[in-house]
Design an enzyme around this catalytic site. Structure first.
Site, PDB file in Angstrom:
ATOM      1  N   ASP A 247      10.231   5.784  -9.933  1.00  0.00           N
ATOM      2  CA  ASP A 247       9.819   6.500 -11.149  1.00  0.00           C
ATOM      3  C   ASP A 247      10.581   7.809 -11.333  1.00  0.00           C
ATOM      4  O   ASP A 247      10.909   8.199 -12.459  1.00  0.00           O
ATOM      5  CB  ASP A 247       8.315   6.779 -11.113  1.00  0.00           C
ATOM      6  CG  ASP A 247       7.485   5.515 -11.248  1.00  0.00           C
ATOM      7  OD1 ASP A 247       8.031   4.505 -11.719  1.00  0.00           O
ATOM      8  OD2 ASP A 247       6.301   5.538 -10.871  1.00  0.00           O
TER       9      ASP A 247
ATOM     10  N   LYS B  85      -0.758  -4.217  -3.198  1.00  0.00           N
ATOM     11  CA  LYS B  85      -2.042  -3.639  -2.774  1.00  0.00           C
ATOM     12  C   LYS B  85      -2.156  -2.242  -3.379  1.00  0.00           C
ATOM     13  O   LYS B  85      -1.546  -1.298  -2.893  1.00  0.00           O
ATOM     14  CB  LYS B  85      -2.149  -3.565  -1.257  1.00  0.00           C
ATOM     15  CG  LYS B  85      -3.457  -2.935  -0.779  1.00  0.00           C
ATOM     16  CD  LYS B  85      -3.468  -2.730   0.717  1.00  0.00           C
ATOM     17  CE  LYS B  85      -4.734  -2.026   1.169  1.00  0.00           C
ATOM     18  NZ  LYS B  85      -4.869  -0.643   0.655  1.00  0.00           N
TER      19      LYS B  85
ATOM     20  N   SER C 298       0.815  -1.218   0.000  1.00  0.00           N
ATOM     21  CA  SER C 298       0.000   0.000   0.000  1.00  0.00           C
ATOM     22  C   SER C 298       0.851   1.272   0.000  1.00  0.00           C
ATOM     23  O   SER C 298       1.515   1.576  -0.978  1.00  0.00           O
ATOM     24  CB  SER C 298      -0.953  -0.036   1.195  1.00  0.00           C
ATOM     25  OG  SER C 298      -1.949   0.954   1.092  1.00  0.00           O
TER      26      SER C 298
END
Length: 717
Positions: free
Chosen positions: A489, A503, A478
């Site tokens: 990224d 998740k 999560s």
């Protein structure tokens, strides 16, 4: 995160649940079939109301946009039965056949708030449970032949249900024999082992007798919500309070962790800095036998459920509580001592972010690495909303740690340890990312209408702009995946470890009390039984008896990385991949039947901090070269293989000599492996039974991550 949709829909939810509340107060729960020979646990009007509310919320606002039907009812029944009896050790085949009548009716019953079926199933389970324990206790003193070559099947999950009581008793007799063999191998006398096992089973019976309708209701709702999706969860009032305290990393009370031992509440740990610690009136091991508030009589709490006792001891900061204790080392028959404490707000520092500085040698040069361990993404929202400038949060704690690492420790790099971090606050994941990037999108959130909202770090500047790494494992989920995905990224750091949990869904916590008109709650209060051993919703001696309905964490959105990819199912794939000690085929979102699928959205408009494309292959090459020579790496791979092999086993020998020989062999091999690794680090060998010192423990993943960071620093230069 502040969802506009969520704000808009609360008004609509209120109308839905208000109607349900009126209906709940007009009709009593449907009479349920009784199970003979036991005290039957029954649902109450309050639970009927909550059940209808949850159905309405799920059917109207869950991300899946589904309607309960016969197919879902069937899945709920299977999940509920499995939750009660996962290894088929209590129910008979005839019980399971009888339960078939409910297979396609639970959806309609739940929508009407009718809980009679699952409560009946639980009462059947309770009867079987106590019958098997009674049989086990009665046969502990039997004469067993520990030299026979029979076996005990401990995992019966995939086996047929037992047809009759005789066959079930035979299974339990083997279980008793197996547990006695375990105690024998431990080296204690047989007479003592009989006494130990008898007390163990008697304690199980005692705990079973304390179960109430809130326990049953929680189990029923777990089966229901987990059938919908893995992360839509209902929390009864006690569990809701615990969830919110965990999120805030704080609670109000005396500052002691408690446990129940032989029906007596015992001090398990004194939390430094709390009232119990500062008063010096309590010690670890003291037993609490009575509780009173600032005024009023003491209540004897021996035999109470632990959450009922704890609820009496906890309370708002600044209020007084009186305790009647038997000091550690004194007999229970001793005269109790009465003490008085003033409750305070307790901050759980041991469950908060913390730092450590380690030095590693790489290519003949030392590198100082700061390691920040973050166990969860927590925030004290209550304190923040109240305007407390010093409210507790992950980002605030980590910022202070980074300042110390920069100015005092003067580290060369920082590593964030998110292993076993199951997530928490989405807001904290965004804010924490902002400590390492200078503004920009962090995560994209798609709501149940398909609208996409981009959440950004809006704070200029960074707390750390030096070399950075993140450790993850299969239990990183999560918010951990939002953070590590954004770092990857943006090219802001190197991710080391194993593929994360996967998740990629967002839950909103909804306090069910806020969805029901207060006048309805007052009328409902008169219908609900009070006391510590009933529903657990009202505590004796407390004047405010307003029913607490609990809360639901409802899956209402899905999050995506700034590159457009969902972390759902796939998680975050590290740049430097290590073997997973946790079984990937058993733990992870992709192992959940009700999980949402993976998908993508459009890439967000973000500008990477750096392009690490050229560096990563070289880091992987250097990592692989170390692994080829690493005893720890080879040991980890072997441990994983051994674990996989053990996982396929479902039975164990009941021949004591054979079982002991098997365990001795494993112990010898384990000790040999430990000493081989210790020798490689210049440490003395240990013998069987020796305790390894804390400063001699070795974290292979952490050590390798530091080597990766040293490589990273060198290659960047």
């Amino acid at each position: 995160m502040d969802f506009k949709l969520f704000k808009e829909m609360l008004k609509r939810i209120l109308l839905v649940t208000f109607t349900a509340a009126i209906l709940a107060c007009q009709a009593a729960p449907k009479p349920q079939k009784l199970v003979e020979g036991i005290p039957n646990i029954k649902p109450d009007e309050q639970q009927s109301l909550v059940c209808k509310e949850i159905v309405a919320l799920i059917e109207n606002y869950n991300y899946k946009k589904l309607t309960l039907n016969d197919s879902i009812s069937s899945l709920i029944l299977d999940k509920y039965v499995k939750a009660l009896d996962p290894y088929r050790s209590y129910f008979l085949a005839s019980d399971i056949k009888e339960f078939e009548q409910f297979r396609t009716t639970l959806d309609d019953q739940f929508r009407a708030g009718d809980l009679s079926a699952p409560f009946y199933i639980f009462n059947v389970y309770s009867k079987r449970y106590n019958e098997t324990l009674d049989y086990a206790i009665a046969h502990i003193k039997d004469k067993y032949d520990f030299n026979q070559n029979d076996t005990y099947v401990f995992d019966r999950e995939k086996m047929p249900w037992v047809n009759n009581t005789t066959d079930l008793n035979e299974i339990w007799k083997k279980r008793v024999k197996y547990e006695l063999i375990n105690l024998n191998i431990a080296g204690t006398a047989e007479a003592k082992n009989v006494e130990t096992l008898t007390k163990r089973y008697q304690n199980l019976k005692s705990q079973s007798s304390k179960l109430n309708n809130q326990d049953v209701f929680q189990t029923v709702m777990d089966a229901f919500t987990e059938t919908i999706d893995p992360h839509t969860n209902y929390f009864n009032p006690t569990n809701a309070q615990q969830f919110n305290e965990d999120m805030a990393r704080s609670f109000e009370g005396i500052g002691a962790r408690l446990k129940l031992e032989n029906d007596v509440l015992k001090i398990d740990e004194i939390i430094p800095g709390g009232p119990a610690f500062k008063s010096k009136l309590l010690n670890t091991g003291d037993r609490i036998i009575g509780v009173a508030q600032a005024t009023g009589d003491f209540e004897d709490i021996i035999g109470w459920r632990i959450e009922s006792s704890v609820a009496k001891i906890k309370g708002p900061k600044g209020t007084k509580v009186r305790l009647k204790i038997i000091p550690v080392g004194h007999e229970m028959s001793s005269k109790p001592v009465s003490i008085e404490l003033v409750r305070e707000k307790i901050v759980m520092e041991d469950q908060s972010a913390k730092k450590e500085v380690k030095t590693i040698q790489s290519n003949g040069k030392p590198y100082k690495i700061g390691i920040i361990t973050v166990p969860g993404f927590y925030a004290d929202f209550k304190a923040a909303n109240a305007g407390d400038p010093n409210y507790k949060s992950t980002t605030r704690d980590v910022r202070l740690l980074i300042d110390t690492l920069k100015t005092r420790d003067k580290v060369d790099a920082i590593v964030m340890d998110l292993r076993a971090n199951g997530g928490g606050s989405l807001v904290e994941a965004i804010d924490l990312t902002g400590l390492f990037i200078d503004r920009g999108p962090v995560v994209q959130v798609k709501d149940l209408k398909g609208n996409i909202e981009v959440s950004e770090d809006e704070h200029p500047g960074v707390a750390w702009d030096g070399p950075f790494g993140v450790m993850v494992d299969r239990l990183s989920a999560s918010a951990s995946e939002i953070f590590s995905g954004a770092i990857q990224d943006y090219g802001r750091g190197i991710i080391v470890g194993t593929q994360t949990y996967g998740k990629g869904t967002v839950q909103s916590s909804i306090d069910l009390n806020k969805l029901v008109n207060p006048s309805i709650l007052q009328r409902l209060a008169a219908l609900v039984q009070k006391g510590p051993n009933s529903s657990g919703l009202a505590i004796k001696g407390v004047k405010d008896s307003t029913p607490q309905l609990g809360q639901i964490n409802l899956t209402m959105a899905k999050f995506y990385r700034v590159n457009g990819s969902s972390t759902q199912h796939k998680g975050v794939m590290p740049d430097i991949v290590l073997p997973s000690f946790y079984p990937m085929d058993k733990i992870g979102e992709d192992t959940e039947a009700s999980a949402l699928p993976w998908d993508e959205v459009q890439r967000s408009n973000f500008v990477a901090v750096a392009d690490l494309t050229a560096i990563k292959p070289e880091l992987v090459k250097l990592h692989n070269e170390r692994m080829e020579k690493s005893l720890d790496y080879k040991g980890l791979v072997q441990d994983i293989e051994d674990m996989k092999k053990r996982d396929t086993e479902s039975s164990v020998t009941l021949n004591e000599n054979k079982l002991k020989a098997e365990r001795d062999s494993i112990e010898v091999k384990t000790l040999e492996k430990i000493n081989k690794m210790r020798a490689s680090r210049g440490l003395a060998a240990v013998k069987k039974g020796d305790k390894i010192k804390k400063d001699e423990t070795f974290d292979f993943v952490e050590d390798e991550t530091m080597h990766v960071m040293a490589d990273f620093i060198r290659l960047k230069k």
